[in-house]
Write a protein that holds these residues in place. Structure first.
Motif, short mmCIF file in Angstrom:
data_model
loop_
_atom_site.label_atom_id
_atom_site.label_comp_id
_atom_site.label_asym_id
_atom_site.label_seq_id
_atom_site.Cartn_x
_atom_site.Cartn_y
_atom_site.Cartn_z
N LEU A 187 0.85 -1.19 0.00
CA LEU A 187 0.00 0.00 0.00
C LEU A 187 0.89 1.24 0.00
CD1 LEU A 187 -2.79 -0.86 2.62
CD2 LEU A 187 -2.97 -0.88 0.13
N LYS A 188 0.58 2.20 -0.85
CA LYS A 188 1.32 3.47 -0.88
C LYS A 188 0.82 4.32 0.30
CE LYS A 188 4.30 6.20 -2.92
NZ LYS A 188 4.04 6.68 -4.28
N ILE A 189 1.72 4.54 1.27
CA ILE A 189 1.36 5.26 2.49
C ILE A 189 2.00 6.64 2.52
CG2 ILE A 189 1.49 5.25 5.00
CD1 ILE A 189 -0.45 3.18 3.86
N TRP A 190 3.33 6.69 2.30
CA TRP A 190 4.05 7.95 2.42
C TRP A 190 4.27 8.58 1.04
CZ3 TRP A 190 3.35 9.37 6.96
CH2 TRP A 190 3.52 8.53 8.06
N ASP A 191 3.82 9.81 0.89
CA ASP A 191 4.02 10.52 -0.37
C ASP A 191 5.48 10.91 -0.54
OD1 ASP A 191 4.44 13.33 0.78
OD2 ASP A 191 2.51 12.78 1.65
N LEU A 192 5.85 11.26 -1.76
CA LEU A 192 7.23 11.62 -2.07
C LEU A 192 7.69 12.86 -1.30
CD1 LEU A 192 9.79 11.06 -3.72
CD2 LEU A 192 8.80 12.46 -5.55
N PRO A 193 6.90 13.93 -1.21
CA PRO A 193 7.35 15.10 -0.44
C PRO A 193 7.66 14.79 1.02
CG PRO A 193 5.53 15.72 -1.86
CD PRO A 193 5.64 14.22 -1.94
N THR A 194 6.86 13.94 1.66
CA THR A 194 7.11 13.57 3.05
C THR A 194 8.42 12.82 3.18
OG1 THR A 194 4.75 13.49 3.59
CG2 THR A 194 6.23 12.27 5.04
N ARG A 195 8.67 11.91 2.24
CA ARG A 195 9.91 11.13 2.30
C ARG A 195 11.14 11.99 2.03
NH1 ARG A 195 9.21 7.27 -2.10
NH2 ARG A 195 7.20 8.20 -2.61
N VAL A 196 11.03 12.87 1.04
CA VAL A 196 12.14 13.77 0.73
C VAL A 196 12.40 14.69 1.91
CG1 VAL A 196 12.91 15.66 -0.75
CG2 VAL A 196 11.80 13.65 -1.76
N PHE A 197 11.33 15.22 2.51
CA PHE A 197 11.47 16.06 3.70
C PHE A 197 12.24 15.34 4.79
CE2 PHE A 197 9.71 16.06 7.99
CZ PHE A 197 10.14 17.30 8.46
N HIS A 198 11.87 14.10 5.07
CA HIS A 198 12.48 13.33 6.14
C HIS A 198 13.99 13.21 5.96
CE1 HIS A 198 13.83 9.62 8.16
NE2 HIS A 198 12.95 9.94 9.09
N TRP A 199 14.42 12.79 4.77
CA TRP A 199 15.84 12.54 4.55
C TRP A 199 16.63 13.83 4.39
CZ3 TRP A 199 16.90 8.16 6.36
CH2 TRP A 199 16.03 7.08 6.22
N LEU A 200 16.02 14.87 3.82
CA LEU A 200 16.70 16.16 3.74
C LEU A 200 16.88 16.78 5.12
CD1 LEU A 200 15.27 18.00 0.58
CD2 LEU A 200 17.52 16.96 0.90
N LEU A 201 15.91 16.55 6.00
CA LEU A 201 16.03 17.06 7.37
C LEU A 201 17.18 16.37 8.09
CD1 LEU A 201 14.83 18.97 9.48
CD2 LEU A 201 13.35 17.09 10.23
N ASN A 210 9.52 -2.83 8.82
CA ASN A 210 10.66 -2.10 8.27
C ASN A 210 10.27 -0.65 7.97
OD1 ASN A 210 13.01 -1.21 7.03
ND2 ASN A 210 13.35 -3.16 5.99
N LEU A 211 10.34 0.19 9.01
CA LEU A 211 9.96 1.59 8.87
C LEU A 211 10.96 2.35 7.99
CD1 LEU A 211 8.86 2.42 12.52
CD2 LEU A 211 7.49 1.52 10.62
N ILE A 212 12.21 1.92 8.00
CA ILE A 212 13.22 2.58 7.17
C ILE A 212 12.90 2.39 5.70
CG2 ILE A 212 15.66 2.69 6.56
CD1 ILE A 212 16.29 1.68 9.38
N LYS A 213 12.60 1.16 5.32
CA LYS A 213 12.26 0.87 3.93
C LYS A 213 11.00 1.62 3.52
CE LYS A 213 11.25 -2.95 0.76
NZ LYS A 213 11.08 -4.42 0.63
N ALA A 214 10.03 1.67 4.43
CA ALA A 214 8.78 2.37 4.13
C ALA A 214 9.01 3.86 3.87
CB ALA A 214 7.80 2.19 5.28
N MET A 215 9.97 4.45 4.60
CA MET A 215 10.25 5.88 4.41
C MET A 215 11.11 6.12 3.17
SD MET A 215 9.40 8.81 5.39
CE MET A 215 8.47 8.43 6.88
N ILE A 216 11.59 5.05 2.55
CA ILE A 216 12.32 5.17 1.29
C ILE A 216 11.39 4.91 0.11
CG2 ILE A 216 14.15 4.18 -0.15
CD1 ILE A 216 15.68 3.57 2.44
#
Length: 251
Positions: A26-40, A195-201
């Motif tokens: 299931l697609k849960i996290w949108d691209l902007p949220t994921r990019v925000f997370h790793w850029l932060l 695997n929350l790390i994979k999900a955020m990727i």
């Protein structure tokens, strides 16, 4: 014999359905949220390193701070107008539910959530608030040598010193929160097998863990880009419009 064949066929079909369910995502996290997370993550590390390297790297430290401010303001706005699971209203829960979740977690009975679980939501809110306070106080801070924040001219030197102290002290609280956050993520990965790390990727989570979860249809990338441009322009205007100032050492 016929009944046994029918039963075996039904079991085979059921097993295939289970395997298909486990493979489905299931697609849960949108691209902007994921990019925000790793850029932060990158911006926070950059801010720490440039501060550790000394006053000669102050300009780089300042730019890292700008990125943190933009990212945090974006995430707060995105928490209102973003996709389903990024919105605060869909993952911030009553404190009682957070306590219940914590108790269930200790007993190994905590259910899976498509987005942030109740404890994760508390950590998200905590990090957003303290990081924003850290970044904003840095805009008014000074190093008592020759470097000042871009908004130093708006306040007195005495207030700048107080905000500088807050800016420095908050780092250790943020570091503690980050350690807890990373520890919790590894707990979910290795103990709960989520695997929350994979999900955020990838932005995806296994469907078999998420009964009746809502998958997002779009990442609303254009809306995110517009927000980033507007927030960046607003911050740039605030900095450019700030009164010129020099470090007032009182002597």
């Amino acid at each position: 014999m016929t009944e046994q064949l029918v039963e075996a066929a039904e079991n085979t079909i059921a097993l295939e359905d289970d395997n298909n369910l486990e493979r489905s995502q299931l697609k849960i996290w949108d691209l902007p949220t994921r990019v925000f997370h790793w850029l932060l993550v990158v911006s926070f590390i950059a801010a720490y390193v440039t501060n550790w390297l000394g006053v000669s790297y102050f300009a780089y430290h300042l730019w890292a701070g700008y990125f943190v401010v933009i990212l945090l303001v974006f995430r707060i706005v995105w928490g209102v107008v973003g996709t389903h699971h990024a919105q605060f209203v869909n993952f911030v829960r009553h404190p009682v539910e957070s306590v219940k979740y914590a108790l269930h977690l200790t007993r190994g009975k905590a259910k899976s959530y498509p987005g942030h679980n109740p404890l994760g939501a508390l950590m998200v809110l905590t990090l957003l608030l303290v990081l924003l306070l850290q970044a904003v106080t840095g805009l008014f801070a000074n190093d008592e040598i020759f470097n000042i924040g871009p908004l130093y001219g708006y306040i007195t030197h005495e207030l700048s010193l107080k905000l500088t102290a807050v800016h420095k002290e908050l780092f250790y609280w943020i570091l503690g929160a980050v350690v807890i956050h990373v520890g919790a993520v590894f707990f979910y990965v290795f103990v709960k097998r989520e695997n929350l790390i994979k999900a955020m990727i990838t932005g995806k989570k296994p469907a078999h863990n998420l009964a009746q979860a809502t998958a997002i249809e779009s990442s609303r990338i254009w809306l995110a880009l517009v927000l980033i441009v507007v927030i960046s322009a607003l911050l740039a205007w605030i900095i450019v419009a700030a009164p010129e100032a020099s470090l007032d050492l009182g002597y």
